[in-house]
Design an enzyme around this catalytic site. Sequence first.
Site, short mmCIF file in Angstrom:
data_model
loop_
_atom_site.label_atom_id
_atom_site.label_comp_id
_atom_site.label_asym_id
_atom_site.label_seq_id
_atom_site.Cartn_x
_atom_site.Cartn_y
_atom_site.Cartn_z
N GLY A 49 0.82 -1.22 0.00
CA GLY A 49 0.00 0.00 0.00
C GLY A 49 0.84 1.26 0.00
O GLY A 49 2.05 1.23 0.16
N ASP A 81 4.04 -4.54 -7.25
CA ASP A 81 3.46 -3.30 -6.73
C ASP A 81 4.04 -2.08 -7.43
O ASP A 81 3.58 -0.96 -7.20
CB ASP A 81 3.69 -3.20 -5.21
CG ASP A 81 5.14 -3.39 -4.82
OD1 ASP A 81 5.69 -4.46 -5.14
OD2 ASP A 81 5.73 -2.49 -4.21
P1 AMP Z 1 9.07 1.01 -2.93
O1 AMP Z 1 10.23 0.08 -2.76
O2 AMP Z 1 9.43 2.47 -2.83
O3 AMP Z 1 8.26 0.72 -4.13
O4 AMP Z 1 8.14 0.78 -1.64
C1 AMP Z 1 7.65 -0.47 -1.24
C2 AMP Z 1 6.64 -0.29 -0.15
O5 AMP Z 1 7.24 0.33 1.00
C3 AMP Z 1 5.45 0.59 -0.51
O6 AMP Z 1 4.35 0.08 0.17
C4 AMP Z 1 5.86 1.93 0.04
O7 AMP Z 1 4.76 2.76 0.31
C5 AMP Z 1 6.57 1.53 1.32
N1 AMP Z 1 7.55 2.53 1.76
C6 AMP Z 1 8.79 2.76 1.25
N2 AMP Z 1 9.41 3.74 1.93
C7 AMP Z 1 8.57 4.16 2.89
C8 AMP Z 1 8.62 5.14 3.92
N3 AMP Z 1 9.70 5.90 4.12
N4 AMP Z 1 7.53 5.29 4.71
C9 AMP Z 1 6.44 4.52 4.54
N5 AMP Z 1 6.33 3.58 3.61
C10 AMP Z 1 7.37 3.39 2.79
MG MG Z 2 6.65 1.17 -4.91
#
Ligand code: AMP
Ligand code: MG
Length: 542
Positions: free
Chosen positions: A115, A285
């Site tokens: 999410g 995702d």
């Molecule tokens: P990503 O690798 O950026 O595609 O993120 C994978 C998941 O981790 C997604 O659900 C993001 O919303 C969550 N996510 C990554 N970094 C953060 C953060 N600093 N705070 C909250 N959620 C994060």
């Molecule tokens: Mg992502």
Amino acid sequence: MSLSKARRSAEPVALCDLGFEASFVRELPGDPLLHNVSRAVRDACYTRVNPTPVASPRLLGWADAVGEMLGIARPDSATGPASEVLAGNRVLPGMAPYAARYGGHQFGVWAGQLGDGRAITLAEIVAPDGARYDLQLKGAGRTPYARTADGRAVLRSSVREFMCSEAMYHLGVPTTRALSLVGTGETVIRDMFYDGNPEPEPGAIVCRVAPSFVRFGNFEILAAHDELDTLKRLADYVIVTHFPELGAPSPATYARWFEEICRRTALMVAEWTRVGFVHGVMNTDNMSVLGLTIDYGPYGWLEGFDPMWTPNTTDAQGRRYRYGAQPQIAQWNLARFAGALLPLIEKAALEEGLAVYRDTFERESSRMTAEKLGLAALDRNGDEQLLGDMFEVLQRVETDMTLFFRLLAAVPVDGAADTADDTALIEPLRRAFYTEEAFEPAHSASLADCLRRYVARVRQDGSPASERIARMNRANPKYVLRNYLAQLAIDALAAGDASVMERLMMVLQRPYDEQPGHDDLAERRPEWARNRPGCSALSCSS
Ligand code: AMP
Ligand code: MG
């Protein structure tokens, strides 16, 4: 379901004076709970959540091309109402901010609920041309999907997303866009090297723009929990809103819809292959149902041509998301997506969709490779062999992919090619070689052999030189956002100087044009940048 299609006047409007819509929130089931704590959400497509205000928002970057597309006037000051909205400090009437619920397969394994942990969609707006776009803040604070993370983003990763979204768009690659970059005036703690040394870094927020940020994972989470009514409602919403040309939702429409997503995904990955882009984190995702490049993290461009290369240090062992594997990974991701759509679409139709993916990728990447080589098509006896040999030679001595193809147009194909010795024949490619080894006889002989066969092939095609070179220059960018260039922009911006980023973004708006005076932005990665953090490889820390 009715969505307004009314055109606005083309006259740009201040962000705060725009009208906003919220069809995603209106049409789809949301989380009945509003408290903003990490938790498992059930039977919902989103949770309503407001951004968390930041200490002192300051507009650091604005993409004029996106402002124009949306009919939003460039804010006239770095602080003020627009920056407050773009930092999440002010929610305007008509906005209905939410975090989307999705799951995903990460590095080949089902990861359950993910999410929007730090991305918050503020609202939808209708552009002057009638197209509908989401405005989404990335780094706007915690949401119920944040798990243990802080909901924030650092300046370096935000600059990279801001610049790359626009660079990709101007390269002609399907992508989400970015309107603005705002500094938060707050620090964020990150362990950039994952070596147990967390440090405070400046925080920032990017306002991302796309018709939709719905991912394969939005469907996967619903299927995983057997929330089939919601799954159908989400499919219907996406089709009616974003694929109206496919007709009213029905079993046949669902099948056509999946096929269309397969087609678009194939086109996107073929374009990545053409420009040498490596996404770095192709989890399900991070796959858009609109076939857009989404979630710019530890991405990079090939410098030395190497199908095994990935910019993502977190993936350095398995190299699952290496350049050469992207086409198969996209298909694997589509198969996971297909699995989630089984309640709506017959297995045979899903398999047909996946076949469309393979056919489209084959056809498009062959067409694009032909364009890169300046040939009408790769359909002659020996073409495959020539291509295989050329790619093999390129890997033997470190050779810059972008420069090699750009300079290939300068290799003579007239009589000069017949009399040139090996060294002379490869000389026009000199700027592409990372080492003088390229001119050692063992290598120059094999490369020259490929070039001679290439020259013969170009002559067979017989298109006029000027036409061929123009075609090649439209397929082979001169300027790409090399990681070290992005890092130079980040370093300057962190020191208060936006000019490096602004110049890069201006040049990257015309990546296929020569743009004399900016040749320094179209050089090989300098040696000092080879192993400097951020300049070649990156971690997922963002
Ligand atoms: P990503 O690798 O950026 O595609 O993120 C994978 C998941 O981790 C997604 O659900 C993001 O919303 C969550 N996510 C990554 N970094 C953060 C953060 N600093 N705070 C909250 N959620 C994060
Ligand atoms: Mg992502």
